[in-house]
Design an enzyme around this catalytic site. Sequence first.
Site, PDB file in Angstrom:
ATOM      1  N   GLU A   1       9.257   1.008  10.873  1.00 15.25           N
ATOM      2  CA  GLU A   1      10.137   1.734  10.736  1.00 15.25           C
ATOM      3  C   GLU A   1       9.818   3.311  10.890  1.00 15.25           C
ATOM      4  O   GLU A   1       9.053   3.724   9.801  1.00 15.25           O
ATOM      5  CB  GLU A   1      10.910   1.661   9.274  1.00 15.25           C
ATOM      6  CG  GLU A   1      11.350   0.237   9.061  1.00 15.25           C
ATOM      7  CD  GLU A   1      12.548  -0.075   9.621  1.00 15.25           C
ATOM      8  OE1 GLU A   1      13.413   0.776   9.906  1.00 15.25           O
ATOM      9  OE2 GLU A   1      12.755  -1.197  10.029  1.00 15.25           O
TER      10      GLU A   1
ATOM     11  N   GLU B   1       2.900   7.851  15.025  1.00 22.97           N
ATOM     12  CA  GLU B   1       1.310   7.988  15.486  1.00 22.97           C
ATOM     13  C   GLU B   1       0.737   6.884  14.684  1.00 22.97           C
ATOM     14  O   GLU B   1      -0.237   6.041  15.275  1.00 22.97           O
ATOM     15  CB  GLU B   1       0.845   9.489  14.976  1.00 22.97           C
ATOM     16  CG  GLU B   1       1.459  10.705  15.810  1.00 22.97           C
ATOM     17  CD  GLU B   1       2.689  10.919  15.528  1.00 22.97           C
ATOM     18  OE1 GLU B   1       2.929  10.807  14.277  1.00 22.97           O
ATOM     19  OE2 GLU B   1       3.646  11.394  16.341  1.00 22.97           O
ATOM     20  N   ILE B   2       0.881   6.829  13.465  1.00 22.42           N
ATOM     21  CA  ILE B   2       0.017   5.707  12.583  1.00 22.42           C
ATOM     22  C   ILE B   2       0.932   4.250  13.002  1.00 22.42           C
ATOM     23  O   ILE B   2       0.187   3.475  12.954  1.00 22.42           O
ATOM     24  CB  ILE B   2       0.078   6.024  11.173  1.00 22.42           C
ATOM     25  CG1 ILE B   2      -0.426   7.379  10.664  1.00 22.42           C
ATOM     26  CG2 ILE B   2      -0.533   5.042  10.309  1.00 22.42           C
ATOM     27  CD1 ILE B   2      -1.878   7.587  11.162  1.00 22.42           C
ATOM     28  N   GLY B   3       2.146   4.253  13.000  1.00 23.10           N
ATOM     29  CA  GLY B   3       2.934   3.025  13.625  1.00 23.10           C
ATOM     30  C   GLY B   3       2.178   2.497  14.687  1.00 23.10           C
ATOM     31  O   GLY B   3       2.134   0.934  14.925  1.00 23.10           O
TER      32      GLY B   3
ATOM     33  N   GLY C   1       6.656   4.808   8.606  1.00 24.01           N
ATOM     34  CA  GLY C   1       5.945   6.053   8.543  1.00 24.01           C
ATOM     35  C   GLY C   1       5.982   6.466   9.777  1.00 24.01           C
ATOM     36  O   GLY C   1       6.997   6.348  10.567  1.00 24.01           O
ATOM     37  N   SER C   2       4.887   7.233  10.378  1.00 23.85           N
ATOM     38  CA  SER C   2       4.862   8.174  11.345  1.00 23.85           C
ATOM     39  C   SER C   2       4.685   7.263  12.846  1.00 23.85           C
ATOM     40  O   SER C   2       4.340   6.143  12.479  1.00 23.85           O
ATOM     41  CB  SER C   2       4.016   9.280  11.374  1.00 23.85           C
ATOM     42  OG  SER C   2       2.774   8.705  11.309  1.00 23.85           O
TER      43      SER C   2
ATOM     44  N   LYS D   1       0.799  -1.288  -0.037  1.00 27.08           N
ATOM     45  CA  LYS D   1      -0.214  -0.001   0.115  1.00 27.08           C
ATOM     46  C   LYS D   1       0.915   1.140   0.058  1.00 27.08           C
ATOM     47  O   LYS D   1       1.328   1.744   1.011  1.00 27.08           O
ATOM     48  CB  LYS D   1      -0.907  -0.124   1.181  1.00 27.08           C
ATOM     49  CG  LYS D   1      -2.286   0.824   1.154  1.00 27.08           C
ATOM     50  CD  LYS D   1      -2.589   2.011   1.394  1.00 27.08           C
ATOM     51  CE  LYS D   1      -2.029   2.992   2.470  1.00 27.08           C
ATOM     52  NZ  LYS D   1      -1.852   4.277   1.801  1.00 27.08           N
TER      53      LYS D   1
ATOM     54  N   GLU E   1       9.536  15.854  15.431  1.00 27.53           N
ATOM     55  CA  GLU E   1       9.928  15.784  13.920  1.00 27.53           C
ATOM     56  C   GLU E   1       9.547  16.647  12.984  1.00 27.53           C
ATOM     57  O   GLU E   1       8.112  16.610  12.958  1.00 27.53           O
ATOM     58  CB  GLU E   1       9.872  14.281  13.377  1.00 27.53           C
ATOM     59  CG  GLU E   1      10.436  14.014  12.268  1.00 27.53           C
ATOM     60  CD  GLU E   1      10.103  12.558  11.693  1.00 27.53           C
ATOM     61  OE1 GLU E   1       8.752  12.065  11.980  1.00 27.53           O
ATOM     62  OE2 GLU E   1      10.724  11.990  11.028  1.00 27.53           O
TER      63      GLU E   1
ATOM     64  N   CYS F   1      13.681  10.640   7.304  1.00 22.93           N
ATOM     65  CA  CYS F   1      13.467   9.945   8.339  1.00 22.93           C
ATOM     66  C   CYS F   1      14.760  10.084   9.366  1.00 22.93           C
ATOM     67  O   CYS F   1      14.511  10.593  10.663  1.00 22.93           O
ATOM     68  CB  CYS F   1      13.208   8.634   8.562  1.00 22.93           C
ATOM     69  SG  CYS F   1      14.031   7.694   7.593  1.00 22.93           S
TER      70      CYS F   1
HETATM   71  P1  NAD Z   1       2.098   8.351   7.846  1.00 25.78           P
HETATM   72  O1  NAD Z   1       2.262   7.570   9.017  1.00 25.78           O
HETATM   73  O2  NAD Z   1       1.248   9.605   7.747  1.00 25.78           O
HETATM   74  O3  NAD Z   1       1.679   7.355   6.623  1.00 25.78           O
HETATM   75  C1  NAD Z   1       2.628   6.425   6.172  1.00 25.78           C
HETATM   76  C2  NAD Z   1       1.598   5.274   5.399  1.00 25.78           C
HETATM   77  O4  NAD Z   1       0.461   4.944   6.509  1.00 25.78           O
HETATM   78  C3  NAD Z   1       0.674   5.927   4.389  1.00 25.78           C
HETATM   79  O5  NAD Z   1       0.552   4.885   3.428  1.00 25.78           O
HETATM   80  C4  NAD Z   1      -0.525   6.049   5.033  1.00 25.78           C
HETATM   81  O6  NAD Z   1      -1.786   6.022   3.888  1.00 25.78           O
HETATM   82  C5  NAD Z   1      -0.815   4.937   5.951  1.00 25.78           C
HETATM   83  N1  NAD Z   1      -1.747   5.236   7.004  1.00 25.78           N
HETATM   84  C6  NAD Z   1      -2.388   6.550   7.395  1.00 25.78           C
HETATM   85  N2  NAD Z   1      -3.253   6.196   8.357  1.00 25.78           N
HETATM   86  C7  NAD Z   1      -3.369   4.821   8.598  1.00 25.78           C
HETATM   87  C8  NAD Z   1      -3.990   3.852   9.424  1.00 25.78           C
HETATM   88  N3  NAD Z   1      -4.983   4.309  10.292  1.00 25.78           N
HETATM   89  N4  NAD Z   1      -3.667   2.478   9.314  1.00 25.78           N
HETATM   90  C9  NAD Z   1      -2.958   2.289   8.364  1.00 25.78           C
HETATM   91  N5  NAD Z   1      -2.142   2.965   7.623  1.00 25.78           N
HETATM   92  C10 NAD Z   1      -2.507   4.237   7.534  1.00 25.78           C
HETATM   93  O7  NAD Z   1       3.471   9.050   7.448  1.00 25.78           O
HETATM   94  P2  NAD Z   1       3.952   9.851   5.907  1.00 25.78           P
HETATM   95  O8  NAD Z   1       3.734  11.270   6.542  1.00 25.78           O
HETATM   96  O9  NAD Z   1       3.633   9.245   4.764  1.00 25.78           O
HETATM   97  O10 NAD Z   1       5.636   9.727   6.254  1.00 25.78           O
HETATM   98  C11 NAD Z   1       6.454  10.539   6.864  1.00 25.78           C
HETATM   99  C12 NAD Z   1       6.827   9.689   8.163  1.00 25.78           C
HETATM  100  O11 NAD Z   1       7.550   8.524   7.920  1.00 25.78           O
HETATM  101  C13 NAD Z   1       7.940  10.541   9.141  1.00 25.78           C
HETATM  102  O12 NAD Z   1       7.849  10.075  10.369  1.00 25.78           O
HETATM  103  C14 NAD Z   1       9.084   9.775   8.610  1.00 25.78           C
HETATM  104  O13 NAD Z   1      10.181   9.772   9.423  1.00 25.78           O
HETATM  105  C15 NAD Z   1       8.609   8.193   8.437  1.00 25.78           C
HETATM  106  N6  NAD Z   1       9.649   7.282   7.775  1.00 25.78           N
HETATM  107  C16 NAD Z   1      10.466   6.606   8.424  1.00 25.78           C
HETATM  108  C17 NAD Z   1      11.354   5.885   7.593  1.00 25.78           C
HETATM  109  C18 NAD Z   1      12.287   4.660   8.418  1.00 25.78           C
HETATM  110  O14 NAD Z   1      12.973   3.899   7.605  1.00 25.78           O
HETATM  111  N7  NAD Z   1      12.357   4.818   9.735  1.00 25.78           N
HETATM  112  C19 NAD Z   1      11.518   5.925   6.245  1.00 25.78           C
HETATM  113  C20 NAD Z   1      10.811   7.007   5.712  1.00 25.78           C
HETATM  114  C21 NAD Z   1       9.860   7.739   6.635  1.00 25.78           C
END
Ligand code: NAD
Length: 496
Positions: free
Chosen positions: A266, A247-249, A244-245, A191, A399, A300
């Site tokens: 991650e 919060e969503i993680g 991702g973030s 996704k 962040e 990130c």
């Molecule tokens: P995000 O958490 O907002 O979204 C990430 C993904 O999660 C998207 O595909 C989104 O559609 C999906 N998502 C949103 N709500 C969801 C839910 N309720 N259930 C399941 N999936 C959902 O993050 P973003 O704004 O796309 O990316 C930025 C973040 O990603 C930053 O915090 C960055 O540090 C982090 N990041 C981490 C790494 C790493 O390797 N550690 C790499 C790249 C980015």
Amino acid sequence: MSTTTETNRSEVAEFLSQSPLKAFVGGKRVAAADGSTFTTRDPGTGLPLAEVSAMGAADIDQAVKVADKAYRTTGWPQMSPHERGVLLHRLADAVEQHKPILAEIEARDAGKILAQAEGDVQNFVDTVRYFVELSLQVPSRVPLAVSGHEAATVRHSWGPCGFIFPWNFPVLLIGWNIAPALAAGNTVVIKPAEDTPLSALYIAQLAQRAGIPDGVINVVTGYGETAGAALASHPGLKRMSFTGSPEIGRLVAEACGRNLTPVKLELGGKGAAVVFDDVDVDATADALTGAITFHTGQVCCDATRWLVHKSIYDRFVDSCVQKLNDVNVGYQLDSTTQMGPVVSAKQRDRVLGYLERAESEGTEHVLTGGAASIPGRDGFYVKPALLAGSLDSSAAREEIFGPVAYLASFDDERQAVEMVNDTDYGLANSVWSADMDRANRVAEQMVAGNSWINAHNVFPHGVPYAGINKSGMGGGVNSIETYLDYTRPLSVVRPL
Ligand code: NAD
């Protein structure tokens, strides 16, 4: 709905002209059951690039079932690593041959300058090849030397695995995450983020042409709260990987926890760079300003807290300000651009919001930053900014995910280490010094997944990359550990 197809390459125009672009499931292009779509935009112009299917829970359920059926019926997991490797090398070849097209799609969708997008595509290719080679070397059956027993560990693949990605490195992160899963014999449901769905769809097409069996690689497009949530909570997945973030993680981990699906997170970071007084001040300023402006600071593992020895602080800051003032902000496909837009209006507002809040919290604006306007392009542009002051301020602790760094000075090594580790995050930091004993000592005391010496953002294949604390859990990427994560160990024991 009108879409913009202004492009340099006819193949990109042709791809975009298929709008509304459908998800890719079981080798077929599939629309959402209810016909919903969403718009993906060019961050450099703000204009629509394409409409894309917005999948709902029933569509996601179908995709996971297709990935499960492909696992059971295509023979993919039963193939030898060599046989799978042949097909995965063909995928790597196809992506490499289509690098200019895929890089332009990525650049337009993510706002990435073209050279960086090309680098990401090449990284995808190299990652696939790295994991193919690794899969040939890791034995699937290891005898165990145990007294009084004949014993062995046998490694199998798991089955269908889910992957949710952010928008900052779409192609690269797909490679880092699905390559080990595929090389080990799993099937995948990807996704991509709703801001950047295009490159995943293009890769899925190339995979089919490369001969990867239908259903082994599936791409579901849609919003996080619907498609993402449905994927994270699907009981049919054997493993879940979320980037991702934090919060969503948390939400993804909760959903996986209910199904007892192993999950790898991650997440974000608030990395530090510790700059000692024996560095080449200009060269170090060059490296760190380069890192914070790379992909407009949407990285990130960036160093966003610059901790500088007090004896060189003023010289270092002057050098950074001069370099950041010279950065050419512009449209991502213009060859003179050094820093493109951020990905969306939402992300621009987030960056500007942190700058405003910093002002209200009494933080010093060493370099003001703020919104940038590019003639003829109504995109999401910001200028680099440098802040300084209390390390308790929100800009120093949270962040921001934009080209903003926070400066502070330190007196000695012990204080520098304390300052680095005073964070909720734990992804990656760097130390800069001519004294290698000191650099190693400091690097090894950092509480994070990665420490770099005299460099930042370094990812050779084979070195595990992962976060701890608020930056992630459950393993990492890019190494043998990741490959082993995608194999299921089975112990076989016979008393003698
Ligand atoms: P995000 O958490 O907002 O979204 C990430 C993904 O999660 C998207 O595909 C989104 O559609 C999906 N998502 C949103 N709500 C969801 C839910 N309720 N259930 C399941 N999936 C959902 O993050 P973003 O704004 O796309 O990316 C930025 C973040 O990603 C930053 O915090 C960055 O540090 C982090 N990041 C981490 C790494 C790493 O390797 N550690 C790499 C790249 C980015």
